[in-house]
Write a protein that holds these residues in place. Sequence first.
Motif, PDB file in Angstrom:
ATOM      1  N   SER A   1       0.834  -1.201   0.000  1.00  0.00           N
ATOM      2  CA  SER A   1       0.000   0.000   0.000  1.00  0.00           C
ATOM      3  C   SER A   1       0.867   1.248   0.000  1.00  0.00           C
ATOM      4  N   GLU A   2       0.236   2.380  -0.324  1.00  0.00           N
ATOM      5  CA  GLU A   2       0.902   3.673  -0.207  1.00  0.00           C
ATOM      6  C   GLU A   2       0.120   4.528   0.778  1.00  0.00           C
ATOM      7  N   ARG A   3       0.841   5.415   1.440  1.00  0.00           N
ATOM      8  CA  ARG A   3       0.287   6.150   2.573  1.00  0.00           C
ATOM      9  C   ARG A   3       0.359   7.653   2.300  1.00  0.00           C
ATOM     10  N   TYR A   4      -0.759   8.340   2.567  1.00  0.00           N
ATOM     11  CA  TYR A   4      -0.827   9.788   2.410  1.00  0.00           C
ATOM     12  C   TYR A   4      -0.959  10.425   3.786  1.00  0.00           C
ATOM     13  N   GLU A   5       0.010  11.253   4.145  1.00  0.00           N
ATOM     14  CA  GLU A   5       0.010  11.927   5.440  1.00  0.00           C
ATOM     15  C   GLU A   5      -0.589  13.326   5.299  1.00  0.00           C
ATOM     16  N   PRO A   6      -1.294  13.829   6.326  1.00  0.00           N
ATOM     17  CA  PRO A   6      -1.827  15.200   6.265  1.00  0.00           C
ATOM     18  C   PRO A   6      -0.690  16.208   6.057  1.00  0.00           C
ATOM     19  N   GLN A   7      -0.947  17.218   5.214  1.00  0.00           N
ATOM     20  CA  GLN A   7       0.085  18.212   4.907  1.00  0.00           C
ATOM     21  C   GLN A   7      -0.339  19.640   5.256  1.00  0.00           C
ATOM     22  N   ILE A   8      -1.530  19.815   5.833  1.00  0.00           N
ATOM     23  CA  ILE A   8      -1.958  21.136   6.267  1.00  0.00           C
ATOM     24  C   ILE A   8      -2.234  21.078   7.764  1.00  0.00           C
ATOM     25  N   ASN A   9      -2.247  22.248   8.406  1.00  0.00           N
ATOM     26  CA  ASN A   9      -2.507  22.236   9.847  1.00  0.00           C
ATOM     27  C   ASN A   9      -3.994  22.048  10.111  1.00  0.00           C
ATOM     28  N   SER A  10      -4.307  21.593  11.298  1.00  0.00           N
ATOM     29  CA  SER A  10      -5.686  21.248  11.645  1.00  0.00           C
ATOM     30  C   SER A  10      -6.596  22.471  11.639  1.00  0.00           C
ATOM     31  N   GLU A  11      -6.065  23.675  11.936  1.00  0.00           N
ATOM     32  CA  GLU A  11      -6.893  24.887  11.947  1.00  0.00           C
ATOM     33  C   GLU A  11      -7.434  25.178  10.555  1.00  0.00           C
ATOM     34  N   GLU A  12      -6.581  25.042   9.543  1.00  0.00           N
ATOM     35  CA  GLU A  12      -7.044  25.274   8.170  1.00  0.00           C
ATOM     36  C   GLU A  12      -8.077  24.236   7.766  1.00  0.00           C
ATOM     37  N   SER A  13      -7.842  22.987   8.148  1.00  0.00           N
ATOM     38  CA  SER A  13      -8.793  21.924   7.837  1.00  0.00           C
ATOM     39  C   SER A  13     -10.152  22.213   8.472  1.00  0.00           C
ATOM     40  N   GLU A  14     -10.161  22.621   9.732  1.00  0.00           N
ATOM     41  CA  GLU A  14     -11.412  22.913  10.429  1.00  0.00           C
ATOM     42  C   GLU A  14     -12.139  24.093   9.791  1.00  0.00           C
ATOM     43  N   TYR A  15     -11.396  25.106   9.355  1.00  0.00           N
ATOM     44  CA  TYR A  15     -12.012  26.280   8.730  1.00  0.00           C
ATOM     45  C   TYR A  15     -12.725  25.875   7.437  1.00  0.00           C
ATOM     46  N   ARG A  16     -12.041  25.102   6.595  1.00  0.00           N
ATOM     47  CA  ARG A  16     -12.643  24.688   5.324  1.00  0.00           C
ATOM     48  C   ARG A  16     -13.856  23.784   5.552  1.00  0.00           C
ATOM     49  N   PHE A  17     -13.757  22.914   6.560  1.00  0.00           N
ATOM     50  CA  PHE A  17     -14.869  22.019   6.864  1.00  0.00           C
ATOM     51  C   PHE A  17     -16.074  22.799   7.385  1.00  0.00           C
ATOM     52  N   ALA A  18     -15.846  23.820   8.194  1.00  0.00           N
ATOM     53  CA  ALA A  18     -16.943  24.644   8.702  1.00  0.00           C
ATOM     54  C   ALA A  18     -17.654  25.366   7.569  1.00  0.00           C
ATOM     55  N   ARG A  19     -16.898  25.847   6.591  1.00  0.00           N
ATOM     56  CA  ARG A  19     -17.504  26.510   5.425  1.00  0.00           C
ATOM     57  C   ARG A  19     -18.336  25.516   4.614  1.00  0.00           C
ATOM     58  N   TRP A  20     -17.836  24.306   4.494  1.00  0.00           N
ATOM     59  CA  TRP A  20     -18.600  23.251   3.796  1.00  0.00           C
ATOM     60  C   TRP A  20     -19.941  23.008   4.488  1.00  0.00           C
ATOM     61  N   LYS A  21     -19.924  22.891   5.812  1.00  0.00           N
ATOM     62  CA  LYS A  21     -21.154  22.619   6.550  1.00  0.00           C
ATOM     63  C   LYS A  21     -22.149  23.779   6.404  1.00  0.00           C
ATOM     64  N   LYS A  22     -21.651  24.980   6.274  1.00  0.00           N
ATOM     65  CA  LYS A  22     -22.520  26.124   6.012  1.00  0.00           C
ATOM     66  C   LYS A  22     -23.180  25.975   4.644  1.00  0.00           C
ATOM     67  N   ALA A  23     -22.423  25.511   3.664  1.00  0.00           N
ATOM     68  CA  ALA A  23     -22.974  25.279   2.324  1.00  0.00           C
ATOM     69  C   ALA A  23     -24.031  24.178   2.348  1.00  0.00           C
ATOM     70  N   VAL A  24     -23.793  23.134   3.156  1.00  0.00           N
ATOM     71  CA  VAL A  24     -24.766  22.041   3.267  1.00  0.00           C
ATOM     72  C   VAL A  24     -26.110  22.571   3.747  1.00  0.00           C
ATOM     73  N   GLN A  25     -26.105  23.444   4.728  1.00  0.00           N
ATOM     74  CA  GLN A  25     -27.363  23.997   5.248  1.00  0.00           C
ATOM     75  C   GLN A  25     -28.123  24.766   4.173  1.00  0.00           C
ATOM     76  N   LYS A  26     -27.397  25.412   3.275  1.00  0.00           N
ATOM     77  CA  LYS A  26     -28.057  26.143   2.191  1.00  0.00           C
ATOM     78  C   LYS A  26     -28.619  25.206   1.129  1.00  0.00           C
ATOM     79  N   ALA A  27     -28.135  23.949   1.099  1.00  0.00           N
ATOM     80  CA  ALA A  27     -28.640  22.976   0.128  1.00  0.00           C
ATOM     81  C   ALA A  27     -29.915  22.289   0.600  1.00  0.00           C
ATOM     82  N   MET A  28     -30.277  22.481   1.866  1.00  0.00           N
ATOM     83  CA  MET A  28     -31.442  21.792   2.427  1.00  0.00           C
ATOM     84  C   MET A  28     -32.759  22.385   1.913  1.00  0.00           C
TER      85      MET A  28
END
Length: 537
Positions: free
Chosen positions: A476-503
């Motif tokens: 197998s090949e392995r992919y390690e996270p390359q961004i910090n967790s704060e950036e990941s959380e920010y992008r994920f929060a924006r995604w969840k905001k978009a999900v609410q608008k799709a409802m």
Amino acid sequence: MKLLIFLFLLLMSCVSLQVFNAKTAELISHHQVEINQSFPKEGWVEEDPREIMQSVHECIERTCEKLCKLNIDVSNIKAVGVTNQRETTLVWDKDTGEPLYNAIVWLDLRTQSTVERLINKAPGRNKNHLRHKTGLPISTYFSAVKLRWLLDNVDEVHEAFLSQRAMFGTVDSWIIWCLTGRKNGGVHCTDVSNASRTMLFNIHTMDWDPELCRYFDIPMEILPSVRSSSEIYGWMVSSDTPHITLRCLGDQSAALVGQMCFNEGQAKNTYGTGCFLLRNTGTKPVISDHGLLTTVAYKLGKDEPACYALEGSVAIAGAVVRWLKDNMGMVQSSSEIEKLAAAAGTSYGCYFVPAFSGLYAPYWEPSARGIICGLTQFTNRNHLAFAALEAVCFQTREILDAMNQDSGVPLTQLKVDGGMTSNRLLMQLQADILCIPVVRPTMSETTALGVAMAAGAAEGVGVWSLSPGQLPHVTSERYEPQINSEESEYRFARWKKAVQKAMNWETTEPCYNGSGNGTVLFIFILLQQLCMIYGSK
């Protein structure tokens, strides 16, 4: 002598046959045939059962020819396994052997009114009313509501039921029945992993449940017998091959086995048309409090215990790439998506929620529809391609979060498989968004390998061992996270905001032109947005 295992895989739009060496797990030969899908109405998705079987027979013929060219005797084939879309639903006539209607595909939405009617009659209008027996919410996803629709709306199906000629099955049942003789002694059966996706199967008693059948008003006599995932069901009757034994395993369960997730807590995610994340919970079912499904993972032998899994299902993953290619004409081939996304390197604040069939786990919201948020005049097709890949990763993140909450033990790495995993950018994005490593086997056919292992290990076949020390080694090949967790959380929060608008896009209120429904207005607006993006091209 090579001991070989034949595998039939019915994926979203193709039949594939693969041959494995049972001693080395080596893929010896394969052949694939595309299947046409039809879309008679908005939200309807069908396949022709006759075409499915024509494709199966074509795969047999071509693969046998390839084996002969490799100087491999077809008589070395010791078993046949079948893996399939678990919820795609068929009804056929046991006297004529002919299907009575097209197969209704798992993500088909025609049963929404049936689902609403069933939920309305549940105490408290609770869509989880049957979860204690089935592990599932009442949803368009599962087979029982599709079967109910066929009985209510297709005269041929209703008449065949009244005259006791109707037979119900998911695709595995149809293929096995046809390969074992059709109307001349064909075996009508399924396995526990497929049965557990019907909403008619009690995951505790491991059998069809009379109370559930009464709830859906489904006659029990049209249901197939339920077997374990690793036993001899019958013998294949074909002029192309010797009489060999058959067994089956649902596609996502097969991938769990192929990834060798036999221990409690191990998980895999399959990236195909949709995304399916399964976590092995051992021999006791875990009922989710966070929108996940409880399903039977496998039962590897008649006398073996059933193993269960928590599952998160995403309806649209790889299908969003096909939509960008086929519907929007952004690219000529799916492989171009990675190049476009890599050229952008970011979505530039653009978020894509591909809720084309509503939202599955953890929301189970059929009224949601696809939406693209955050468009500016700077947005181009590269940003859209990146946002589409990110959408797959965000949906997986939502499921993984729910799974960690249900289990109380966070997953430390995610095993992945499926066609989309060849996209290296997608795999790196997934590791970044999950903040844990992603591990992809270099041998991508884990679903096929899983059902090969189950077929070869069956009592009476015994050419494959599932003992821990004798499992095949897959690099197998392995992919390690390359961004910090704060950036990941920010992008994920924006995604969840978009999900609410799709409802709640899909409503029964009249739209602006007095016909159709509210979706028309959304499509109009989306087309306006896309015209702005492509206006200068």
